[in-house]
Design an enzyme around this catalytic site. Structure first.
Site, short mmCIF file in Angstrom:
data_model
loop_
_atom_site.label_atom_id
_atom_site.label_comp_id
_atom_site.label_asym_id
_atom_site.label_seq_id
_atom_site.Cartn_x
_atom_site.Cartn_y
_atom_site.Cartn_z
N ASP A 1 0.84 -1.21 0.00
CA ASP A 1 0.00 0.00 0.00
C ASP A 1 0.87 1.26 0.00
O ASP A 1 0.36 2.38 -0.07
CB ASP A 1 -1.03 -0.01 1.13
CG ASP A 1 -0.41 -0.07 2.51
OD1 ASP A 1 0.83 -0.15 2.61
OD2 ASP A 1 -1.17 -0.06 3.50
N SER A 2 2.19 1.07 0.01
CA SER A 2 3.12 2.19 -0.23
C SER A 2 2.82 2.82 -1.58
O SER A 2 3.25 3.94 -1.86
CB SER A 2 4.57 1.72 -0.18
OG SER A 2 4.77 0.61 -1.03
N ASP B 1 -0.90 -6.36 -0.19
CA ASP B 1 -1.27 -5.75 1.08
C ASP B 1 -2.78 -5.64 1.27
O ASP B 1 -3.49 -5.17 0.37
CB ASP B 1 -0.73 -4.32 1.13
CG ASP B 1 0.50 -4.18 2.00
OD1 ASP B 1 0.81 -5.11 2.76
OD2 ASP B 1 1.15 -3.12 1.91
N LYS C 1 -0.62 -9.66 3.08
CA LYS C 1 0.06 -9.07 4.23
C LYS C 1 -0.93 -8.17 4.95
O LYS C 1 -1.70 -7.44 4.32
CB LYS C 1 1.27 -8.26 3.77
CG LYS C 1 1.98 -7.52 4.91
CD LYS C 1 3.37 -7.11 4.55
CE LYS C 1 3.48 -5.84 3.74
NZ LYS C 1 2.93 -4.66 4.40
N GLU D 1 -1.39 -5.54 8.48
CA GLU D 1 -0.79 -4.85 9.61
C GLU D 1 -1.65 -5.06 10.85
O GLU D 1 -2.89 -4.95 10.76
CB GLU D 1 -0.69 -3.34 9.32
CG GLU D 1 0.24 -3.02 8.17
CD GLU D 1 0.40 -1.51 7.96
OE1 GLU D 1 0.05 -0.72 8.85
OE2 GLU D 1 0.89 -1.14 6.88
N GLU E 1 9.07 -3.93 10.54
CA GLU E 1 9.52 -2.65 9.96
C GLU E 1 10.04 -1.72 11.05
O GLU E 1 9.40 -1.53 12.09
CB GLU E 1 8.34 -1.98 9.22
CG GLU E 1 8.71 -0.62 8.65
CD GLU E 1 7.73 -0.08 7.62
OE1 GLU E 1 6.79 -0.82 7.22
OE2 GLU E 1 7.92 1.07 7.20
O1 KIV Z 1 3.53 -1.11 1.56
C1 KIV Z 1 4.72 -1.43 1.56
O2 KIV Z 1 5.48 -1.15 0.63
C2 KIV Z 1 5.23 -2.14 2.72
C3 KIV Z 1 6.71 -2.27 2.83
C4 KIV Z 1 7.26 -1.01 3.36
C5 KIV Z 1 7.10 -3.43 3.64
O3 KIV Z 1 4.49 -2.57 3.55
#
Ligand code: KIV
Length: 263
Positions: A45-46, A84, A112, A114, A181
């Site tokens: 989600d970056s 994500d 993934k 959080e 992280e």
């Molecule tokens: O969203 C992302 O790119 C991430 C990385 C920073 C691990 O979660």
């Protein structure tokens, strides 16, 4: 190259071999990263920050991640594809299941998410239904407003013990990978040694099983402040393919990260 699966990463862990991981958001860069041997591609989600120009990952939607996951899935080669779950996907177990199903349909091979031990039920239910989970701990960018900024986590013993306990609880619930992280290198090592599952680090020191960076950071095209854990590989490579290869080779040879990139 044989397709990278969870078994590959588990075998690397048992053998003490590291692996590389990089974010990818489209087919062209995914193809180049896979050709360089990067084992895990993350549709992170970056993308909200590096593609969409937001100041955080919070505005990113499930549709955004699904779109980019479909793009990357078409060019991922042998790399494993992680995607994500966006902000608030972890609000309820039902939402986690539905959102994860959308990502898996888009081509993700692992999701993934959080969050800490409180989301163990969601992780358990996903795992029961055959959806592998990577649990993201330490600095969780989706909670940046609660954390008061993008700050190193787990600096004191109490916080470090809480992160280790969360990691254990989420693995107990079924998480196949832990991503850490921005934590001190000592905590990165402690969590990696304590768990049987692979631990991927970003700003978590040199001792985690895998290392991940945001693609734009290693290509030196991120604007604003560069975090300490980032290395711009374009300064020593001729082109993008060369930068991806050098990152991969440095991780495999444990030349990256060094103390200079760690906390
Ligand atoms: O969203 C992302 O790119 C991430 C990385 C920073 C691990 O979660």
């Amino acid at each position: 190259m044989k397709s990278v699966t969870l078994s590959t990463l588990q075998a690397y862990k048992r053998a003490g071999e590291t692996f590389s991981s990089l974010t990818a958001y489209d087919a062209s860069f995914a193809h180049a990263a896979a050709a360089a041997g990067i084992e895990v591609l993350l549709v992170g989600d970056s993308l909200g920050m590096v593609l969409q120009g937001h100041t955080s990952t919070l505005p990113v939607t499930l549709d955004d991640i699904c779109y980019h996951t479909r793009c990357v899935a078409r060019a991922k080669g042998a790399s494993m594809l992680m995607a994500d779950l966006p902000f608030m996907s972890n609000a309820t177990t039902e939402r986690m299941l539905n959102d994860a199903a959308a990502l898996m349909r888009a081509g993700a091979e692992i999701v993934k998410v959080e969050g800490e031990a409180w989301m163990a039920e969601g992780v358990r239910e996903l795992t029961r239904r055959g959806v592998p989970v990577c649990a993201h701990l330490g600095l969780t960018p989706q909670t940046v407003h609660q954390l008061g900024g993008y700050k190193v986590q787990g600096r004191d013993a109490e916080q470090a013990n809480a992160i280790l306990a969360d990691a254990r609880a989420l693995v107990e619930a079924g998480a196949s990978i832990i991503l850490l992280e921005c934590v001190p290198a000592s905590l990165g090592r402690a969590v990696t040694e304590a768990l049987d599952v692979p631990v991927i680090g970003i700003g978590a020191g040199p001792d985690t099983d895998g290392q991940i960076l945001v693609m734009h950071d290693i290509l030196g095209v991120t604007h604003g402040r560069t975090p300490r854990f980032v290395k711009n590989y374009m300064t020593e490579a001729q082109d993008i393919a060369g930068a991806f290869s050098r990152f991969h080779e440095d991780v495999k040879a444990r030349r990256f990260p060094t103390a200079e990139h760690s906390f």
